[in-house]
Scaffold this active site. Structure first.
Site: not given
Length: 154
Positions: A45-46
């Site tokens: 997600c980062t």
């Protein structure tokens, strides 16, 4: 629930962000890149958020607004953005209503354990609020470039 498919009207929503509430109908007249992700500050997600942030100016030039949605609260989004220097807007769907309306609250499995979670997906919505493209079960490598190219061609 029926799958959200290209050509259909994108479900409207009203979600909190660090910058104040956002509605899809309030973004009419612009293309919207609406991407759903499972959780702030996790590895994949980062990377996805950093990739979208890095290309934000190019999306703006293509007339598109980027909006990320996860079940995390606004405070979590603020910390996530500050920690990684993210410039994109993130919306909090803590009760999963919007995630469900897009058909993305699904059963997942990890290490033999089943649980409910968010399917990583991206929707490109045209300026009239219709779904133009959908990417399900997104793989991060090359994804932002694919979405940017589609936004440019819309």
């Amino acid at each position: 629930m029926a799958e959200i498919a290209p050509g259909g009207l994108a479900p409207d929503f009203n979600l909190p962000t660090a910058e104040g509430p956002v509605t899809l109908s309030g973004l009419r007249g612009r293309k919207v890149v609406l991407y759903f992700y499972p959780a702030d500050d996790t590895e994949t997600c980062t990377i996805e958020a950093i990739d979208f942030s890095a290309r934000q100016a190019e999306f703006e030039k293509a007339g598109a607004t980027i909006l990320g949605v996860s079940p995390d609260a606004v405070g979590s989004h603020k910390r996530f953005c500050a920690k990684h220097g993210l410039g994109i807007r993130l919306a909090a769907d803590t009760d999963h209503d919007v995630i469900r309306s897009y058909g993305l609250w699904i059963e997942k499995s990890m290490f033999g354990r089943k649980f409910m979670g968010v399917e990583r997906a991206t929707f490109l919505i045209d300026s009239a609020g219709r779904i133009a493209r959908v990417w399900h079960k997104v793989r991060i490598k090359g994804h932002v470039e694919q979405v940017l190219e589609a936004a440019r061609n819309l």
